[in-house]
Design a protein around this motif. Structure first.
Motif, PDB file in Angstrom:
ATOM      1  N   ASN A 173      56.873  62.459  32.649  1.00 36.18           N
ATOM      2  CA  ASN A 173      56.603  63.832  31.840  1.00 36.18           C
ATOM      3  C   ASN A 173      57.168  65.120  32.496  1.00 36.18           C
ATOM      4  O   ASN A 173      56.667  65.112  33.790  1.00 36.18           O
ATOM      5  N   GLU A 174      58.010  65.541  32.094  1.00 37.34           N
ATOM      6  CA  GLU A 174      58.475  66.880  32.879  1.00 37.34           C
ATOM      7  C   GLU A 174      58.762  66.652  34.174  1.00 37.34           C
ATOM      8  O   GLU A 174      58.140  67.197  35.437  1.00 37.34           O
ATOM      9  N   GLU A 313      57.598  68.961  22.785  1.00 33.28           N
ATOM     10  CA  GLU A 313      56.575  69.926  22.709  1.00 33.28           C
ATOM     11  C   GLU A 313      57.228  71.274  22.300  1.00 33.28           C
ATOM     12  O   GLU A 313      58.169  71.438  22.642  1.00 33.28           O
TER      13      GLU A 313
HETATM   14  C1  N0T Z   1      53.529  70.754  29.358  1.00 35.43           C
HETATM   15  C2  N0T Z   1      51.916  71.310  28.911  1.00 35.43           C
HETATM   16  C3  N0T Z   1      51.259  69.983  29.339  1.00 35.43           C
HETATM   17  C4  N0T Z   1      57.111  80.060  28.566  1.00 35.43           C
HETATM   18  C5  N0T Z   1      51.413  72.527  29.424  1.00 35.43           C
HETATM   19  C6  N0T Z   1      54.611  73.026  30.177  1.00 35.43           C
HETATM   20  C7  N0T Z   1      52.309  68.872  29.191  1.00 35.43           C
HETATM   21  C8  N0T Z   1      53.404  69.602  29.906  1.00 35.43           C
HETATM   22  N1  N0T Z   1      53.773  71.711  30.474  1.00 35.43           N
HETATM   23  O1  N0T Z   1      50.186  72.804  28.592  1.00 35.43           O
HETATM   24  O2  N0T Z   1      51.046  70.094  30.839  1.00 35.43           O
HETATM   25  O3  N0T Z   1      52.077  67.608  29.370  1.00 35.43           O
HETATM   26  O4  N0T Z   1      54.481  68.538  29.509  1.00 35.43           O
HETATM   27  C9  N0T Z   1      55.100  73.897  31.364  1.00 35.43           C
HETATM   28  C10 N0T Z   1      55.259  75.166  30.905  1.00 35.43           C
HETATM   29  C11 N0T Z   1      56.706  75.716  30.801  1.00 35.43           C
HETATM   30  C12 N0T Z   1      56.629  77.086  30.771  1.00 35.43           C
HETATM   31  C13 N0T Z   1      57.636  77.977  29.795  1.00 35.43           C
HETATM   32  C14 N0T Z   1      57.807  79.213  29.950  1.00 35.43           C
END
Ligand code: N0T
Length: 517
Positions: A173-174, A313
């Motif tokens: 994941n990410e 997501e």
């Molecule tokens: C995501 C989610 C969860 C606006 C965050 C996002 C999920 C993961 N991460 O709640 O942790 O498991 O994949 C990262 C944030 C990106 C920022 C974009 C700028």
């Protein structure tokens, strides 16, 4: 008879996800990270809140640490329970493999991996100083993950090989390294000074060291290569057991757009080429879209026509209720899924649970992407509308007769069709209301379906034509299982000044004609 496995098909340039013989579009949501660690919790706090949302798919993590708590012995209780519960709810699943890497870190590896940092060595910041991210250069770690993942996949084959409740699997994941542009361990430094491997120099038609081939982006490409190599080994091990389509998701570049401020090496659009060269088992690369310019990300991820749009997501705020129309209409998306979906229709106190705002502040992340503020009921209406016309949408995907539009910093747009130009004017953005956007289908030269939110529409003759356009009929209604169901025929005051769709997701079926001036 044995039903074929879900698979990704490409025909005449159009990607489709085929599930049990039919093209499948996932109107989905991803649940919070920790919800699926307990079947009880899922029963009490998740499934009941999903019921009103008109989802057909839920995206659910499964965890290496719980699957292989003790090295070599595997426990599938959770996985089995989740599949059973999803079946009871009549929902399909996309599973997320939280293995070696999750949001750049290695928090979900089992304790026996965490404790043994000699065998499973860490990526380092310059210094070098160790991090809690296991290095993607660590073969032993990749092999251990691959072994666990192959167990998961072979178990899925056993319990779901016929029914296909699980339709896809996300690997890790990410992925990527957070806090630095690359791993600065002694071993990584050594590799970084070497020439790029042959598959990379072939793919890029260039050879030399990483810095010679990739200049200022060398560190990021170096990490992308090792993550892609790791993922390929893991995905291959799983595919050998059970060949569901597998994908990798990306935390996108955000301000200040330096690798390390977002996970370095993850499959952002810029480095997708090296991922594709090194990880051919991966079916697609998926953007997690929290950024404000949704359309731009959709374009970047589909550019070149060799990656379908799949959004595991999406933002939690109101724009998601509109973005889904655009993603399906304009970019033939295979999946749309806001994050933390069990909050959307939860009782008021349930909102924004599990989101780490501290981390976001530290990383300069725009928090508005995570605020619900009433999105649930709107998203539910969008999904209900779209969910009842997925057959129609599938019929028009790839024909050129379907498109989408979305308000950003613009006040409207003109969409060209065979006999008419469709002029769309967006309603002004209003706090707490969804933005304007929608999906348009040209059913015949004179007939159109318009679904979406917040716009008025005018049909114009083609440029230079000495004609006017009038309405034969304007019907307000919705689809029920892909059949148009008229609620009102609009005429008189309701259509005297043209046609429009208000702030609630709605649908119109119109027939127009031209007459001479
Ligand atoms: C995501 C989610 C969860 C606006 C965050 C996002 C999920 C993961 N991460 O709640 O942790 O498991 O994949 C990262 C944030 C990106 C920022 C974009 C700028």
């Amino acid at each position: 008879m044995l039903k074929p496995l879900p698979y990704l098909a490409k025909e005449n340039g159009l990607y489709s996800l085929i599930v049990d013989g039919n093209p499948y579009i996932a109107l989905a949501g991803e649940i919070h990270n920790s919800s699926s660690s307990s079947l009880e919790y899922m029963k009490e706090k998740v499934w009941p809140n999903l019921r009103g949302l008109h989802l057909n798919t839920v995206i659910v993590p499964v965890f290496w640490e719980m699957l292989e708590f003790r090295q070599g012995s595997f426990d599938f209780t959770l996985v089995d329970g989740i599949i059973e519960q999803a079946r009871e709810e009549n929902l399909r699943l996309v599973l997320l493999w939280f293995g070696l890497w999750k949001n750049g870190r290695s928090t979900y590896v089992p304790g026996w991996v965490k404790r043994d940092d000699t065998t499973y060595f860490r990526a380092c910041y310059p210094g070098p100083s160790a991090t809690d991210t296991i290095s993607p250069l660590c073969d032993a770690a990749v092999q251990a993950d691959a072994k666990a993942f192959s167990q998961l996949m072979s178990h899925l084959k056993e319990v779901d090989g016929q029914q296909h409740t699980v339709i896809m699997v996300q690997v890790e994941n990410e992925i990527g390294f957070l806090g630095s542009d690359r791993d600065y361990s002694a071993y990584a430094n050594e590799q970084f000074a070497q020439s790029v491997p042959q598959d990379v120099s072939e793919a890029f038609g260039n050879n030399g060291t990483w810095s010679e081939v990739f200049g200022g982006d060398a560190a990021e490409y170096f990490m992308a290569y090792y993550y892609a190599r790791a993922v390929e080994e893991i995905a291959q091990a799983g595919t050998k057991e059970y060949a569901l389509p597998m994908f990798v998701n990306a935390w996108l570049e955000q301000f200040p757009e330096r690798a390390g401020a977002y996970p370095s090496g993850g499959p952002i659009a810029k480095v997708m080429k090296i991922w594709k060269a090194v990880a051919p088992t991966i079916a697609l690369y998926a953007p997690d879209i929290y950024l404000a310019d949704f359309a731009k990300v959709c374009e970047e991820y589909t550019a070149g026509g060799d990656n379908p749009l799949f959004i595991p997501e999406a933002r939690r705020d109101m724009v998601s209720a509109t973005n889904v129309f655009y993603a399906l209409g304009k970019h033939d998306a295979l999946c749309f899924a806001p994050f933390g979906i069990e909050d959307f229709l939860a009782p008021a106190d349930g909102s924004d649970t599990g989101i780490d705002f501290g981390l976001m502040m530290a990383l300069n992340i725009d928090r508005s992407a995570f605020h619900l503020n009433g999105t649930g009921p709107y998203l539910a209406q969008s999904y209900e509308l779209l969910g009842n016309m997925l057959g129609i949408i599938n019929q028009y995907r790839g024909t050129g007769q379907m498109t989408g539009f979305l308000q950003h910093h613009n006040s409207g747009c003109i969409l060209p069709f065979s006999k008419y130009d469709l002029k769309l004017t967006y309603k002004r953005q209003e706090q707490g209301k969804p933005i304007a956007g929608g999906l348009v289908i040209e059913v015949s030269e004179d007939e159109f379906i318009l679904v979406g939110i917040g716009f008025s529409a005018e049909f114009l003759p083609k440029r230079g034509e000495a004609k006017k356009v009038g309405f034969v009929k304007i019907e307000e209604g919705s689809f029920v299982k892909d059949r148009w169901n008229m609620k009102r025929a609009l005429n008189g005051d309701e259509a005297a000044y043209g046609i429009s769709i208000g702030r609630n997701p709605s649908a119109l079926y119109v027939e127009v004609y031209k007459y001479n001036i």
